[in-house]
Design a protein around this motif. Sequence first.
Motif, short mmCIF file in Angstrom:
data_model
loop_
_atom_site.label_atom_id
_atom_site.label_comp_id
_atom_site.label_asym_id
_atom_site.label_seq_id
_atom_site.Cartn_x
_atom_site.Cartn_y
_atom_site.Cartn_z
N TYR A 65 2.02 -23.85 10.00
CA TYR A 65 1.77 -23.41 8.80
C TYR A 65 0.35 -22.93 8.52
O TYR A 65 -0.46 -24.18 8.59
N PHE A 66 0.02 -21.73 8.37
CA PHE A 66 -1.29 -21.09 7.84
C PHE A 66 -1.52 -20.26 6.99
O PHE A 66 -0.62 -19.43 6.56
N GLY A 67 -2.65 -20.26 6.25
CA GLY A 67 -2.84 -19.24 5.31
C GLY A 67 -3.48 -17.96 6.38
O GLY A 67 -4.40 -18.08 7.00
N GLY A 68 -2.85 -16.84 5.79
CA GLY A 68 -3.61 -15.65 6.49
C GLY A 68 -3.57 -14.55 5.49
O GLY A 68 -2.70 -14.52 4.70
N ILE A 69 -4.38 -13.56 5.60
CA ILE A 69 -4.87 -12.52 4.53
C ILE A 69 -3.89 -11.34 4.96
O ILE A 69 -3.82 -10.88 5.98
N THR A 70 -2.80 -11.06 4.31
CA THR A 70 -1.91 -9.82 4.36
C THR A 70 -2.52 -8.59 4.29
O THR A 70 -3.34 -8.33 3.30
N MET A 71 -2.63 -7.81 5.48
CA MET A 71 -2.88 -6.21 5.30
C MET A 71 -1.81 -5.39 4.96
O MET A 71 -0.75 -5.62 5.48
N GLU A 72 -2.42 -4.33 4.39
CA GLU A 72 -1.34 -3.28 4.15
C GLU A 72 -1.10 -1.92 4.89
O GLU A 72 -2.66 -1.56 5.15
N MET A 73 -0.27 -1.14 5.25
CA MET A 73 -0.36 -0.17 6.00
C MET A 73 -0.74 1.10 5.13
O MET A 73 -0.03 1.20 3.97
N ASP A 74 -1.63 1.85 5.42
CA ASP A 74 -1.97 3.11 4.53
C ASP A 74 -1.10 4.37 5.16
O ASP A 74 -0.25 4.32 6.25
N HIS A 75 -1.01 5.52 4.75
CA HIS A 75 -0.30 6.77 4.80
C HIS A 75 -0.42 6.94 6.30
O HIS A 75 0.52 7.71 7.03
N SER A 76 -1.84 6.88 6.88
CA SER A 76 -1.93 7.04 8.29
C SER A 76 -1.31 6.28 9.49
O SER A 76 -1.35 6.45 10.60
N ASP A 127 -2.50 3.10 9.55
CA ASP A 127 -3.41 2.06 9.83
C ASP A 127 -3.21 0.75 9.00
O ASP A 127 -3.12 1.05 7.82
N TYR A 128 -3.68 -0.22 9.43
CA TYR A 128 -3.77 -1.49 8.62
C TYR A 128 -5.15 -1.63 7.67
O TYR A 128 -6.03 -1.40 8.29
N GLN A 129 -5.25 -1.86 6.34
CA GLN A 129 -6.23 -1.94 5.71
C GLN A 129 -6.19 -3.21 4.84
O GLN A 129 -5.15 -3.57 4.35
N LEU A 130 -7.48 -3.80 4.53
CA LEU A 130 -7.63 -4.86 3.93
C LEU A 130 -7.61 -4.85 2.21
O LEU A 130 -8.40 -3.98 1.73
N ARG A 131 -6.43 -4.97 1.52
CA ARG A 131 -6.41 -4.96 0.20
C ARG A 131 -6.90 -5.90 -0.67
O ARG A 131 -7.41 -5.69 -2.00
N HIS A 132 -6.92 -7.37 -0.32
CA HIS A 132 -7.37 -8.44 -0.90
C HIS A 132 -7.76 -9.34 0.23
O HIS A 132 -7.71 -9.39 1.25
N THR A 133 -8.46 -10.38 -0.47
CA THR A 133 -8.99 -11.29 0.52
C THR A 133 -8.46 -12.86 0.11
O THR A 133 -8.97 -13.87 0.80
N TYR A 134 -7.36 -12.97 -0.49
CA TYR A 134 -6.91 -14.27 -0.78
C TYR A 134 -5.62 -14.44 0.10
O TYR A 134 -5.09 -13.36 0.68
N PRO A 135 -5.32 -15.69 0.68
CA PRO A 135 -4.35 -15.87 1.83
C PRO A 135 -3.07 -16.05 1.09
O PRO A 135 -2.52 -16.39 0.06
N ASP A 136 -1.87 -15.54 1.97
CA ASP A 136 -0.56 -15.91 2.00
C ASP A 136 -0.40 -17.19 2.65
O ASP A 136 -0.90 -17.36 3.74
N LEU A 137 0.92 -17.88 2.67
CA LEU A 137 1.44 -18.60 3.49
C LEU A 137 2.24 -18.36 4.64
O LEU A 137 3.32 -17.56 4.25
N TYR A 138 2.07 -18.45 5.68
CA TYR A 138 2.98 -18.03 7.07
C TYR A 138 3.31 -19.34 7.82
O TYR A 138 2.70 -20.13 8.10
N ARG A 139 4.54 -19.00 8.26
CA ARG A 139 5.11 -19.96 9.41
C ARG A 139 4.94 -19.05 10.49
O ARG A 139 5.42 -18.02 10.77
#
Length: 663
Positions: free
Chosen positions: A164-175, A177-189
């Motif tokens: 279980y790790f904190g990871g910064i989720t990236m969002e896919m843009d219209h092209s 490609d993944y872009q960084l939208r924020h710098t806080y982590p979500d919790l991932y398994r």
Amino acid sequence: MSLVLGEFTMFRGVLALAFAGVLSFAAWSASAAPPIEAYGKLPALEQVSLSPSGERYAMIAVVGETRRLLVATVDNKLLLSAVVGDAKVRGVYWAGEDHVLIKVSSTVSLGMDFTVDKAELFGVLAINVATKKLTPIFPAHGGIEPTVIGSYGVRQIKGQWYGYFGGITMEMDHSGDYQLRHTYPDLYRVNLDTGDPERVASGSEIGDGWLVGPQGEVAAHATYDERRGNWRLIGGGFGGTLLASGSNPYGGISIEGFGRTPGTLLVRFPTAHATEDEEIPLAGGAAVEAPNDKNIAETLFDRRSLAWIGYYDFGDVSELTMFDPTVASRVRGTRKAFPDQSVAFRSWSDDFGRIVVFTTGDDDSGTYWLVTIATGSATPIGHTYPDVTPSEVGPIRMVDWKAADGLPLHGVLSLPPGRPAHNLPVVVLPHGGPQERDYPVFDWWAQAFASQGYAVLQPNFRGSSGYGSDFVEAGHGQWGRKMQTDVSDGLAELVKEGIVDPKRACIVGASYGGYAALAGVTVQHGIYRCAVADAGVSDLGTMLRYEYDKQNDDSSGTRYWKTFMGPESGFGELSPLRLAAKADAPILLIHGKDDTVVLYEQSVAMQRALQAAGKTVEFVTMPSEDHWLSREATRVMMLKASVAFVEKYNPPDPAPAAVAAAQ
């Protein structure tokens, strides 16, 4: 970073090679004094970790000229050997019997979108010992930034191991490609065999960590509003039950783990000067103050139930307290087996049937031992500094003195081996932090100086940790003031006792200790013959502005530094950079180009100011080195430069005949 899973060798011949010098004690016989670089090398052995059963252990070891991850059975059957290469390993731990996780870090350039140029980012690599497969957590592709922001344990669910790790989720843009939208982590398994991530809890701008239960559920999470200083403890995930809340300008609460009894949490509350621990019921209700809560240095938890099982306390020799009577008895018995040494319990099997301990002391530069309770045996695993023999470790003891205002103070004194403790040249070596402390253990930097004939004083000045909240608070606003005179008061006590020569003193330090070294010959005068500052703060205002850039001008971190440094109106009379023309002794500056804690430019500016003032200054740049001297080549470079500089301006006495003959 690199970690190569190349040729996994299972043959006895390679096993003997892999453990040569690590397991052998034959080299620890009387010999010539080791060269200075023997002290500066990275430990030959570190991060020794037992598996839950106690049948296997993993460690980082130097094999020839190469650092490797070694995994073996306790009867020394090699299971895995992997080249670590240039990876900066920060931790090694197990998930079950077949998975080893390695925590690493790298200094990374951030780019134009950030307020600072570089940051130290962390990663985790999972290795399946049985299949020899390496699985990076959050690899550099997909919808998660390739860095780990917080590790929240490992769990086995339906036979499969997950981390279980904190990871910064990236969002896919219209092209696409993944872009960084924020710098806080979500919790991932994350599946430790496939690397497949699954988001189990969403983070937020004020998120401050999670507690994951034995079945992988979010048992609690915390929030902290940096600007307002408000914290909350919430049972469960999003929309859970508010268990506690409050305000603290210096940071939020830390969910340490589950409490001693089911249905409780152990929570640490930081303040400006100390930490306090409480057990809080998950169902709500009054908190219970944890035992000895103001003297807890580290808390320990059961790998299976995740319950709180014990703690290390602060003290000159930190002691381990375990709540279970049987385990406590085993800890006491193990401690008694090493009566004259500092003993640290580094790892253990789930039943405490086997324990890895680390010892150090007057005749021990650092040894790992495997203790087996059933047989009452302690088997050496290896040495951290195998080239430094017992006879080359100088005597180590605590010393006491009083500050000018009467405050009782303590420090560590390391003496040169084989020389009388009388009228010695001295190196004063204040620690970094500044809210840390030194212990009476083998210290590679202190012992390197001691080996050359110097007494070495490591003062625990006011503001240091380990002596209670009032002692820490006494350091607030005392950079360059009483924190500085506490150091020279310790030197004066050694002079009074006849141990050192007051005319032959230099001051050396790193980070805050580097600031103290610079202040020792600019803020103070007439005390030291030379000063060495590694990653030293030369200008308090620049340091504080850098903290603003890293966080903001109203964050818990900047509030903390303001509290320790004192009013900005006084920075001019306390900043060595502003006082360069008053420097009364030669100065050596050493700094790593990849330092993300104290900027390299702090030393560059100090060098220019000293040169402009016509002062004697030397500057050693360490390429690709961070704040913590993580790389062997540059750590050796720093050590050799600092010792040579002190010897140049504060020469040691010739070695006595008996010592010279041994050399």
